[in-house]
Design an enzyme around this catalytic site. Sequence first.
Site, PDB file in Angstrom:
ATOM      1  N   CYS A 112      47.171  41.863  51.620  1.00 15.55           N
ATOM      2  CA  CYS A 112      48.246  42.183  50.658  1.00 15.55           C
ATOM      3  C   CYS A 112      49.091  43.384  51.073  1.00 15.55           C
ATOM      4  CB  CYS A 112      47.665  42.420  49.281  1.00 15.55           C
ATOM      5  SG  CYS A 112      46.791  40.995  48.658  1.00 15.55           S
ATOM      6  N   HIS A 252      52.577  46.215  44.876  1.00 14.74           N
ATOM      7  CA  HIS A 252      51.948  44.890  44.972  1.00 14.74           C
ATOM      8  C   HIS A 252      51.436  44.513  43.581  1.00 14.74           C
ATOM      9  CE1 HIS A 252      49.372  41.647  45.912  1.00 14.74           C
ATOM     10  NE2 HIS A 252      48.248  42.339  45.936  1.00 14.74           N
ATOM     11  N   ASN A 282      48.852  37.215  41.372  1.00 20.12           N
ATOM     12  CA  ASN A 282      48.824  37.946  42.646  1.00 20.12           C
ATOM     13  C   ASN A 282      49.248  36.991  43.767  1.00 20.12           C
ATOM     14  OD1 ASN A 282      48.100  39.129  45.069  1.00 20.12           O
ATOM     15  ND2 ASN A 282      46.156  39.943  44.338  1.00 20.12           N
TER      16      ASN A 282
END
Length: 330
Positions: A112, A252, A282
Amino acid sequence: MGVGIIGIGTVVPPRVLTNYDLEKMVDTSDEWITIRTGIKERHIADSNVNPSDLGAEAALRALKMAKVEPEEVDLIIVTSASLEMIFPSMAAVIQNKIGAKNAGGFDLLSACTGFVSSLITGAQFIRSGDVRTVLVIGTEVLSRFVDWEDRNTCVLFGDGAGAVVLREVGDGYGLISWDLKLDGSGADLLAIPGGCAKNPCSEEVLKNKLHYIKMNGREVFKFSVRVLGETTEESLKKAGLTPADLDWLIPHQANIRIIEAGAERLGIPIDKVAINIHKYGNTSTASIPLALEELVLEGKIKDGDVLALVGFGAGLSWGSAVLRWKNIES
Ligand code: ACO
């Protein structure tokens, strides 16, 4: 040399999976998912759609906004936590799909954190003077790596892609400073352990579901809250700035509670924080461009605004990029 974003494009697959849909699949509830994560729904790719399809579409949209032809792209950097294949690189597959016939490129993997790492890397290539135009793409079909019987993880992730075109944007604009960190001692906290060299595909791997995301949620949560603040401060410090100078924090999108706690530690009011996790979940490397594009299209980012893009995830890895925004001419 100021190097920044001159075009941005994103895409999510049309199929929506809501928390209510998940209630029928595992022992969970809309209330639990909403309170613990902030997620209400996520988009899931159909079985015939691959990460490179989403990545190519996002790339073409970014190029359109930048008014740059695919043939003008010098370098393609693709980042993903849901690889299409070990090789060839997705950069090569997407290069062919978008007709970027003069481009080189490679995949850059950092879970990520990948979008932030790739943006920084792309900017350095332009700063070196060797290339003029870099395409950075984060693309995910994470739904293929989720165990849909594991309520601890399956409620969290979604599919999507985002891309930016990087070029020189003028002195004082673009990437001002950055910070990238690793702590491999936490490698086991978040991993897809099976299917590669360490645990090659076997009946054992399939039986133990090692080809799916394995996560220690509590530890990853604590880590994420800590590093979100730390890396943002580190990058700002390198630029001679403080959190008070920040116009937009674009983290994020992993969990609303991580974002809120990180912003609070930094003393940044929540109305200066990009949040769209409720719509997408996500999406790993795609989440930062998905959040950034929304602000750009809504006209919320002004010329000269200071932005911090912050990534964190498996590795453990984390990092941030501070940019002074240059308005994209329409
Ligand atoms: N529905 C209902 N109950 C659930 C669910 C669910 N979907 N998932 C877990 N629970 C239960 C647990 O089993 C546990 O029950 P128990 O107390 O009987 O054992 C209880 O809820 C509490 O579990 P916790 O793990 O303590 O819940 P927490 O508040 O920590 O939230 C979560 C879990 C959402 C996973 C959180 O820890 C988190 O977001 N962690 C970070 C995850 C993350 O962001 N990962 C991605 C990083 S980016 C990348 O690189 C991919």
